[in-house]
Scaffold this motif. Structure first.
Motif, PDB file in Angstrom:
ATOM      1  N   ALA A 275       0.831  -1.206   0.000  1.00 24.82           N
ATOM      2  CA  ALA A 275       0.000   0.000   0.000  1.00 24.82           C
ATOM      3  C   ALA A 275       0.864   1.254   0.000  1.00 24.82           C
ATOM      4  O   ALA A 275       0.554   2.241  -0.690  1.00 24.82           O
ATOM      5  N   GLU A 276       1.964   1.241   0.762  1.00 28.66           N
ATOM      6  CA  GLU A 276       2.850   2.402   0.819  1.00 28.66           C
ATOM      7  C   GLU A 276       3.531   2.630  -0.531  1.00 28.66           C
ATOM      8  O   GLU A 276       3.576   3.755  -1.036  1.00 28.66           O
ATOM      9  N   LEU A 277       4.065   1.586  -1.123  1.00 29.86           N
ATOM     10  CA  LEU A 277       4.760   1.729  -2.404  1.00 29.86           C
ATOM     11  C   LEU A 277       3.803   2.100  -3.532  1.00 29.86           C
ATOM     12  O   LEU A 277       4.182   2.831  -4.455  1.00 29.86           O
ATOM     13  N   ASN A 278       2.575   1.629  -3.451  1.00 34.73           N
ATOM     14  CA  ASN A 278       1.597   1.922  -4.495  1.00 34.73           C
ATOM     15  C   ASN A 278       1.225   3.398  -4.547  1.00 34.73           C
ATOM     16  O   ASN A 278       0.696   3.885  -5.552  1.00 34.73           O
ATOM     17  N   ARG A 279       1.506   4.144  -3.479  1.00 35.78           N
ATOM     18  CA  ARG A 279       1.216   5.583  -3.468  1.00 35.78           C
ATOM     19  C   ARG A 279       2.041   6.340  -4.507  1.00 35.78           C
ATOM     20  O   ARG A 279       1.645   7.416  -4.943  1.00 35.78           O
ATOM     21  N   TYR A 280       3.196   5.788  -4.876  1.00 36.36           N
ATOM     22  CA  TYR A 280       4.159   6.529  -5.678  1.00 36.36           C
ATOM     23  C   TYR A 280       4.058   6.264  -7.177  1.00 36.36           C
ATOM     24  O   TYR A 280       4.917   6.693  -7.936  1.00 36.36           O
ATOM     25  N   GLY A 281       3.022   5.589  -7.599  1.00 37.26           N
ATOM     26  CA  GLY A 281       2.857   5.356  -9.024  1.00 37.26           C
ATOM     27  C   GLY A 281       3.634   4.144  -9.497  1.00 37.26           C
ATOM     28  O   GLY A 281       4.238   3.401  -8.720  1.00 37.26           O
ATOM     29  N   GLY A 282       3.622   3.918 -10.820  1.00 34.28           N
ATOM     30  CA  GLY A 282       4.234   2.723 -11.373  1.00 34.28           C
ATOM     31  C   GLY A 282       3.283   1.547 -11.219  1.00 34.28           C
ATOM     32  O   GLY A 282       2.162   1.692 -10.731  1.00 34.28           O
ATOM     33  N   PRO A 283       3.706   0.368 -11.612  1.00 36.33           N
ATOM     34  CA  PRO A 283       2.833  -0.799 -11.475  1.00 36.33           C
ATOM     35  C   PRO A 283       2.485  -1.064 -10.005  1.00 36.33           C
ATOM     36  O   PRO A 283       3.337  -0.975  -9.136  1.00 36.33           O
ATOM     37  N   ARG A 284       1.239  -1.374  -9.764  1.00 35.04           N
ATOM     38  CA  ARG A 284       0.757  -1.600  -8.403  1.00 35.04           C
ATOM     39  C   ARG A 284       1.017  -3.036  -7.986  1.00 35.04           C
ATOM     40  O   ARG A 284       0.800  -3.983  -8.748  1.00 35.04           O
ATOM     41  N   ILE A 285       1.463  -3.216  -6.751  1.00 37.04           N
ATOM     42  CA  ILE A 285       1.651  -4.555  -6.189  1.00 37.04           C
ATOM     43  C   ILE A 285       0.312  -5.040  -5.662  1.00 37.04           C
ATOM     44  O   ILE A 285      -0.331  -4.365  -4.841  1.00 37.04           O
TER      45      ILE A 285
END
Length: 350
Positions: A275-285
């Motif tokens: 959820a934290e990394l998905n905030r920054y754009g790019g492919p979503r985990i």
């Protein structure tokens, strides 16, 4: 002219006068007396501030600016200002257009970032605002106070000292108030996190200030409520609706990592890390198996590079990538495997 029309005209004139570089102390005193004279004056002033705000907002729209600059309205602007002066609200609109086209002072400023974007804003008082990914902030300054509304996302504030104008950050029903300090606030739905790096903060609860409430320069902070608590440097605060705030020592290295394009994970659940990394754009985990949620990860990772985390987790744990189409990276447990087959914590540093 009726009393109501006279009040409307006076309110419009005050909006213009108070945002002119020719205003004087006598103007401020007269404005204060005018407000005190009749509650209808306050209501009318509020309405004309809304007009000012709505027109000034066009200043961030390139197409609107081009239309106004090359329209017949602008070419005969001086004559039309005089003509509009006899109409209710006309002076306020005309003044807002002057401010809009010339790039001068505006009552409200609105800023936003898209996923993956960091943006630094120099505010008119000398303060600096650094916005994290997918964030939205509005600022409204007057001679009596400095209001900032964090509507979503995360922001770091380095506040210029001004003992006469408190710096007030509103997050829903909560307020973080400073004079000169450095701190960050993150809003997550009905929760907010505050990390104080320098100085001192006062925390208020139940003081939500809607963004359309007018700024009254001489009354802004005359009778402020008492703060619930004070924060000192090196402290972090968790604010959530209907629960007592929790103050604890701050992990400044972890909380400030986003300002340098990093995410620090410290035995973080994979679901939370995604959820934290998905905030920054790019492919979503995306986790397709609920058993993956509680895998713990530690390390320092680049924002906007979710595949770094995915590659480390896949190497260390019996999971696999079942889809990677550039928009999503879908993870699943390897058949016949269980979380007990791998270490509880995956550690890495980049």
């Amino acid at each position: 002219m009726t009393d109501a029309e006279r009040t409307e005209g006076e309110a419009a004139a005050w909006v213009v006068r108070l945002h002119s570089d020719q205003r004087t102390q006598s103007d401020q005193e007269a404005f204060r007396a005018w407000l005190d004279a009749d509650a209808a004056n306050v209501e009318a002033f509020s309405a004309h501030v809304a007009i000012w705000d709505s027109v000034a907002a066009w200043g961030d729209d390139r197409e609107a600016r081009e239309i106004l600059q090359f329209s017949p309205l602008w070419s005969g602007f001086g004559r039309r200002v005089a003509k509009w002066g006899v109409s209710i609200g006309g002076v306020a609109v005309a003044a807002a257009l002057v401010v809009f086209v010339s790039g001068g002072l505006r009552l409200s400023q609105h800023y936003a970032t898209v996923p993956g974007e960091l943006r630094t804003i120099s505010l008119s008082d000398g303060s600096t605002l650094l916005m994290n990914t997918d964030s939205k902030v509005s600022a409204r300054f007057s001679q009596g106070e400095r209001r900032v509304y964090l509507e979503r996302g995360q922001a770091y504030f380095r506040v210029a000292k001004d003992s006469h104008r408190p710096f007030r950050v509103f997050v829903g029903h909560d307020e973080v108030r400073a004079v000169g300090t450095a701190f960050e606030v993150r809003r997550m739905g009905d929760r907010a996190e505050v990390v104080l790096e320098e100085g001192r903060l006062a925390i208020f609860r139940g003081v939500e200030q809607p963004a359309d409430k007018p700024l009254l320069p001489t009354r802004a902070a005359s009778t402020p409520p008492k703060p619930l608590l004070y924060m000192t440097a090196g402290e972090a605060l968790d604010l959530a609706d209907r629960t007592p705030p929790v103050v604890q020592p701050a992990n400044v290295v972890q909380s400030s990592a986003w300002r340098y394009g990093r995410v620090v994970l410290d035995e973080t659940r994979l679901e939370d890390a995604a959820a934290e990394l998905n905030r920054y754009g790019g492919p979503r985990i995306v986790l397709s198996d609920p058993r993956l949620a509680d895998i713990r990860i530690s390390g320092v990772f680049h924002t906007g590079r979710p595949r770094d985390v995915v590659s480390d987790v896949v190497r260390a744990f019996p999971i696999k990538v079942v889809k990677d189409d550039g928009e999503q990276i879908v993870l699943a447990m390897v058949p016949s495997a269980s979380p007990a087959d791998a270490p509880a914590v995956v550690k890495n540093s980049r």
